[in-house]
Design a protein around this motif. Sequence first.
Motif, short mmCIF file in Angstrom:
data_model
loop_
_atom_site.label_atom_id
_atom_site.label_comp_id
_atom_site.label_asym_id
_atom_site.label_seq_id
_atom_site.Cartn_x
_atom_site.Cartn_y
_atom_site.Cartn_z
N LYS A 1 3.34 10.13 -13.57
CA LYS A 1 4.13 9.25 -14.44
C LYS A 1 3.50 7.86 -14.50
CE LYS A 1 8.74 11.36 -14.09
NZ LYS A 1 10.09 11.22 -13.47
N ALA A 2 2.97 7.43 -13.36
CA ALA A 2 2.34 6.11 -13.30
C ALA A 2 0.91 6.13 -13.84
CB ALA A 2 2.34 5.60 -11.86
N ASP A 3 0.20 7.23 -13.63
CA ASP A 3 -1.19 7.36 -14.08
C ASP A 3 -1.41 8.82 -14.46
OD1 ASP A 3 -3.90 7.47 -14.47
OD2 ASP A 3 -4.47 6.61 -12.55
N THR A 4 -1.35 9.09 -15.76
CA THR A 4 -1.32 10.48 -16.26
C THR A 4 -2.50 11.31 -15.78
OG1 THR A 4 -0.24 9.61 -18.22
CG2 THR A 4 -1.06 11.87 -18.35
N PHE A 5 -3.66 10.68 -15.60
CA PHE A 5 -4.85 11.46 -15.26
C PHE A 5 -5.47 11.00 -13.94
CE2 PHE A 5 -4.60 11.50 -19.97
CZ PHE A 5 -4.35 12.85 -20.13
N HIS A 6 -4.61 10.64 -12.99
CA HIS A 6 -5.09 10.27 -11.65
C HIS A 6 -5.82 11.47 -11.05
CE1 HIS A 6 -4.94 9.42 -7.33
NE2 HIS A 6 -4.87 8.15 -7.67
N LYS A 7 -7.08 11.28 -10.61
CA LYS A 7 -7.96 12.41 -10.29
C LYS A 7 -7.40 13.32 -9.20
CE LYS A 7 -12.40 10.62 -11.85
NZ LYS A 7 -13.78 10.24 -11.45
N LEU A 8 -7.16 12.75 -8.02
CA LEU A 8 -6.67 13.59 -6.92
C LEU A 8 -5.25 14.07 -7.19
CD1 LEU A 8 -6.96 14.85 -4.15
CD2 LEU A 8 -6.26 12.67 -3.12
N LEU B 1 0.80 -1.22 0.00
CA LEU B 1 0.00 0.00 0.00
C LEU B 1 0.83 1.27 0.00
CD1 LEU B 1 -3.00 -0.76 2.36
CD2 LEU B 1 -3.04 -0.35 -0.08
N LEU B 2 2.09 1.18 0.42
CA LEU B 2 2.90 2.40 0.46
C LEU B 2 3.13 2.98 -0.93
CD1 LEU B 2 5.54 1.71 3.24
CD2 LEU B 2 3.44 3.02 3.36
N GLY B 3 3.08 2.11 -1.95
CA GLY B 3 3.24 2.59 -3.32
C GLY B 3 1.92 2.86 -4.00
N ASN B 4 0.81 2.72 -3.26
CA ASN B 4 -0.51 2.94 -3.85
C ASN B 4 -0.69 4.40 -4.23
OD1 ASN B 4 -3.60 3.73 -3.18
ND2 ASN B 4 -3.46 1.72 -4.14
N LEU B 5 -1.17 4.64 -5.44
CA LEU B 5 -1.25 6.02 -5.95
C LEU B 5 -2.25 6.86 -5.18
CD1 LEU B 5 -1.01 5.50 -9.82
CD2 LEU B 5 0.80 6.02 -8.19
N ASP B 6 -3.36 6.27 -4.75
CA ASP B 6 -4.34 7.04 -3.99
C ASP B 6 -3.74 7.55 -2.68
OD1 ASP B 6 -6.29 6.73 -5.89
OD2 ASP B 6 -7.25 5.01 -4.91
N LEU B 7 -2.98 6.69 -2.01
CA LEU B 7 -2.38 7.09 -0.75
C LEU B 7 -1.24 8.10 -0.96
CD1 LEU B 7 -2.37 3.78 1.31
CD2 LEU B 7 -4.12 5.53 1.13
N LYS B 8 -0.50 7.92 -2.06
CA LYS B 8 0.55 8.90 -2.39
C LYS B 8 -0.08 10.26 -2.70
CE LYS B 8 4.24 7.75 -4.79
NZ LYS B 8 5.13 7.19 -5.84
N ALA B 9 -1.20 10.24 -3.41
CA ALA B 9 -1.89 11.49 -3.73
C ALA B 9 -2.41 12.17 -2.45
CB ALA B 9 -3.04 11.23 -4.69
#
Length: 556
Positions: free
Chosen positions: A283-290, A251-259
């Motif tokens: 870089k991992a998800d160009t259009f990550h919402k948060l 989970l530490l690399g999870n994009l939602d938690l990083k955001a």
Amino acid sequence: MGDVLIDDLVKQEDRVATINRLRRLVKFYLDSNHTESAMFWADKAASISDSPCDYYWLAQCMFRSGEYQRAAYLIKSKHLDQDQPLFQWLAGLCLLEAKKYDEALLVLSGDCENISAINSSNSASSAFILNIPAITTNHILEGFTPETLRSALLTLKGRIYEKLDRKPCALECYKQALKCDVFCYEAFQAITKHQMLSASEEKELMDSLQFKSQCSNPGLLPFVYEQLLKKYQKLTPSELQLCSFNHNLGLLGNLDLKAARAERLLYDCAFKQSYALTVDILKADTFHKLGLQVHIACLVQLKKHSALFYLAHQLVDTYPSRAVTWYAVGCYYLVIGKLITARTYLGKAVYIDKCFGPAWLAYGHSLAKENEHDQAMAAYLSATKVMRGCHLPLMYVGTSCGLINNLKLAERFLTQAHSIMPSDPFVIHELGTIAYQNADFKVAEQYFLKALEEVRKRDKHIICDKWEPLLNNLGHTYRKLKNYDEALGYHHHALSILPKNPSTLTSIGFVQALQGKFVEAIESFHKVLTWKKDDSFSLTMLPYLIQQYEFVTPSK
């Protein structure tokens, strides 16, 4: 006679087999995203069986094809919305997408005022009891329980109330939906994305959720939700241990938690660190919402207009109907100083999503930069309505009140902002400014020094140019306290950050004059006039200082 009965049974078996075959086709084509094929065979299955089960899937196919009113009409024409909550939910969802908000609300039974009385542990006595009828077979309700379906109804109702601008009702619906089903992230996101709750209300909500009874791993979900909620708090030691525990789950690399961490850094004014995190996220998800929303805010704070221009173009090409797209475009024009154009695009963002608070704030900034403080305050007040748990709208309203000399109201709003985010150097600086305007210079000194301390915590080596007013205000405060050496020190520090700033050099010249250093003061004011020939204060002071210098200098 017996042969006739056998023939009837054979025909009945063939009919059942045909219906089951068609249902499998419908499921297959829906899973394959061949919606038109699914709708064609769902229509045939419904015609043969005349079963509500098949009408449900036919309406689902219509919904997924974007034929919302047609799907709602099908459900209502078969009178399936009158006493079947599942069909009420689907009909309401269709009418919501068709923007028939009042009609959608009528389809859903019960009032928001009664929702607060719902007890999820006693669903049998609730007005929202989902009486699962025989017609709603496992073919329809796979994965549904009375609680999850009730949660879906409440979430839908919240969305409708939000569209009707009835935010208290929407909030109550979302909270009750989350209590019914703690996994209903849609309700959780609706509460958090617009910052509907204050920090204390967020804690109260988390304490009310039944994680232990609904979760097989009761430690994971609270951890995830708390990371998404806590914009203003630092991680406690126990949370750090939990964070280490969840490292094994990846989970530490999870994009939602990083955001969420990037957002926390943004609110803590650690813009460079937040920006570095959002770059990795995108870089991992160009259009990550948060991640995208936080990234845009960082680009504005760091004045990276080229990167903002490129990102805005990407969003216009990819998501032209989203509010965040036109927010990014408006922010680009705001950064480069084209304020009227900025307002055009920020207004479009607000039109698409009235609850998009960052666009309201940026709209207010575009007006404040043109000294339209009353109109800017109106935009900031609109932001306070949709961002109840955020300190930024309150801070900007307070700043606007200070600029129009309504100091009592300014102090009130800034104090509210400070209670939400005590470590924000911008808020502390503004409180110091109000104290200075009230001639309370000792209090102003304390606020300004505290703000400077918070700035240095975020960047020990470099103070960026946005903090130049803070250094100058410290200089002004020490001048008022007759501590001229300290005043000069802070003014010179400010000048090192923004060289050739006439107002800073004017302040230096004034302090030098008060110290009786007439030569240095005359040189400072001469330099100001080389940068700004019409500087009225320098033009007034220079003849006076020359006269004083001649008076105190003995003639040869």
